[in-house]
Design a protein around this motif. Structure first.
Motif, PDB file in Angstrom:
ATOM      1  N   UNK A   1      15.255 -78.422  12.317  1.00 46.08           N
ATOM      2  CA  UNK A   1      16.280 -77.980  11.386  1.00 46.08           C
ATOM      3  C   UNK A   1      15.684 -77.615  10.048  1.00 46.08           C
ATOM      4  N   UNK A   2      16.251 -76.579   9.401  1.00 46.18           N
ATOM      5  CA  UNK A   2      15.730 -76.136   8.103  1.00 46.18           C
ATOM      6  C   UNK A   2      16.851 -75.487   7.309  1.00 46.18           C
ATOM      7  N   UNK A   3      16.792 -75.577   5.975  1.00 46.08           N
ATOM      8  CA  UNK A   3      17.798 -74.886   5.148  1.00 46.08           C
ATOM      9  C   UNK A   3      17.567 -73.382   5.150  1.00 46.08           C
ATOM     10  N   UNK A   4      18.643 -72.625   4.964  1.00 47.73           N
ATOM     11  CA  UNK A   4      18.574 -71.165   4.878  1.00 47.73           C
ATOM     12  C   UNK A   4      18.740 -70.789   3.414  1.00 47.73           C
ATOM     13  N   UNK A   5      17.709 -70.154   2.857  1.00 49.01           N
ATOM     14  CA  UNK A   5      17.706 -69.792   1.444  1.00 49.01           C
ATOM     15  C   UNK A   5      17.837 -68.283   1.321  1.00 49.01           C
TER      16      UNK A   5
END
Length: 465
Positions: free
Chosen positions: A213-217
């Motif tokens: 999982x990773x943030x979307x910037x």
């Protein structure tokens, strides 16, 4: 009527009204000069002709103004409105003689550019959609409000979810395993990348996932949400467990005969060799364990060879009936020792195969049937042709195999009855070798078994052309 035309026609009517008023004033001034009726009639006829001529000239001027100036402007306006609605195929008329030709040309260039940009965007969106839908991993995207904004078929199929249960739903409401829900919650709240392996129960099967999982910037460091990617590692976990079991089983199988050989040899060295009966007994045990160790090593080497990538057999037209009869002859001592009956139903069939390897397959199956059957039982072997395939059946009246154990039957060192197999000298590698050899012949093997009744192995091999 359209706005521009109404405005122009209104101006023309005002101009015509002003003309009529002017003529009326002229008539009032000139009318006293005509005394007789004839002169006045001529005057009125002349005045009517002037009015008619003025009306015709005004109509011609109005039509020309509308055609040359107003119609292109209205056409450009209509084209602009179509572009606003998203119809980028709309085009304005380009009149070379009109004063608005440059404006029409500019509108058309803008329309073509918008159409090309839209086509490129749609193509990129289609590529992205195809990539997301066909990727071999599950994908889900959660927006900044915590709602599902994107997902693919793999994610749906993994958890058996319908599209209407996903799109626009809050991620905490998804019917997914608790471990995955907690992982999504952690990534969403911390806004930091994370990776984790997890297992969950799907019906009677256990599934293993590696989740990232990773943030979307977005632009200007704007946080848009998070993306979660799921990789199915169930098969990798299974293979890893098989490898661990293999190492453990090899160590155990090697340790047992080596321990026996070492123990009895040390006993002999300590003085037991002086007792002739003990000497002979111990030497027989050492020989038996040495033979068992030799068999294990040979079968390990054989399994290593047949599992090697690119392994092939020397397939030639082979009389399968003769192969079965030769394998029976080699296994006859085992049948005689346990006083077992062997029944055969053999139809002459030629297969495409390696005779030596086929004998090895039959000997392993017969040895398995003998080892797992009680004395004085019956073994049946059938051979016939069905749908352009040779079918070989080996049926015994042994202890049988539970349905839950059949999928693991061809694993290395797997035993249904560990004590009986070890006492009979089995290594647990025979069926694994059988499976690889049959697949090398482009055939397949099936197992049908009932606990306490017996087991039937069915082999399908291609016929010789």
């Amino acid at each position: 009527m359209k706005p521009f035309r109404r405005r122009i026609l209104g101006n023309l009517l005002l101009w015509l009204g002003a003309l009529l008023v002017s003529l009326y004033v002229v008539v009032i001034q000139l009318l006293p000069l005509y005394d007789d009726a004839v002169s006045r009639l001529e005057f009125w006829l002349l005045l009517g002709l002037v009015f008619l001529l003025a009306f015709i000239v005004s109509a011609a001027v109005g039509y020309r103004v509308i055609k040359v100036l107003i119609a292109p402007i209205e056409n450009i306006t209509e084209t602009a409105m179509e572009l606003v609605k998203g119809n980028y195929q709309a085009r304005a008329y380009e009149e070379p003689l009109a004063g608005s030709s440059s404006l029409s040309s500019t509108i058309n260039v803008l329309a073509r550019n918008l159409q090309e940009i839209t086509a490129v965007r749609e193509m990129e969106q289609e590529r992205l959609k195809t990539l997301i839908e066909t990727m071999g991993s599950g994908l889900i995207m959660v927006d900044r409000q915590g709602k599902i904004s994107l997902f693919n078929k793999y994610f749906q199929n993994e958890f058996e979810l319908r599209a209407e249960k996903l799109i626009g739903k809050f991620y905490g409401e998804l019917p997914i395993p608790d471990k995955l829900a907690s992982f999504i919650e952690k990534v969403f709240m911390t806004e930091t990348p994370a990776r984790e392996q997890m297992e969950y129960q799907a019906g009677i099967n256990k599934r293993a996932l590696e989740v990232y999982g990773a943030p979307v910037i977005g632009n200007h460091e704007q946080w848009l949400g998070i993306v979660i990617v799921l990789h199915d590692i169930t098969e990798l976990k299974r293979l890893e467990q098989i490898r661990k079991d293999f190492v453990a089983n090899v160590s155990h199988e090697l340790r047992t005969p080596v321990t026996s050989i070492k123990g009895f040899s040390e006993t002999l060295i300590d003085g037991a060799y002086k007792d002739e009966s003990s000497l002979l007994s111990f030497m027989e045990i050492i020989q038996t364990e040495a033979n068992r160790l030799e068999t294990l090593i040979e079968e390990l080497l054989e399994l290593s060879r047949v599992e090697k990538s690119g392994f092939q057999v020397d397939a030639q037209p082979t009389d399968m009936k003769a192969v079965i009869e030769y394998a029976i002859e080699l296994m006859q001592p085992g049948l005689t020792e346990k006083n077992m009956t062997l029944k055969t139903h053999l139809t002459p069939v030629n297969v495409a195969g390696d005779a030596n390897r086929l004998v090895q397959i039959l000997m392993n199956l017969l040895a398995n049937a003998i080892n797992y059957s009680a004395p004085e039982k019956t073994i049946e072997i059938s051979l016939y042709e069905n749908r352009n395939q040779a079918v070989i059946k080996v049926k015994d009246e042994g202890i049988g195999i539970a349905s839950a154990e059949i999928p693991r039957l061809f694993e290395r060192f797997y035993r249904v009855d560990k004590a009986r197999s070890r006492n009979s000298g089995g290594t647990g590698l025979g069926l694994s070798i059988v499976k690889h050899l049959i697949e090398a012949h482009h055939g397949k093997v099936e197992v049908d078994s009932t606990v306490g009744v017996g087991t039937t192995f069915t082999i399908y091999l291609p016929l010789a052309s």
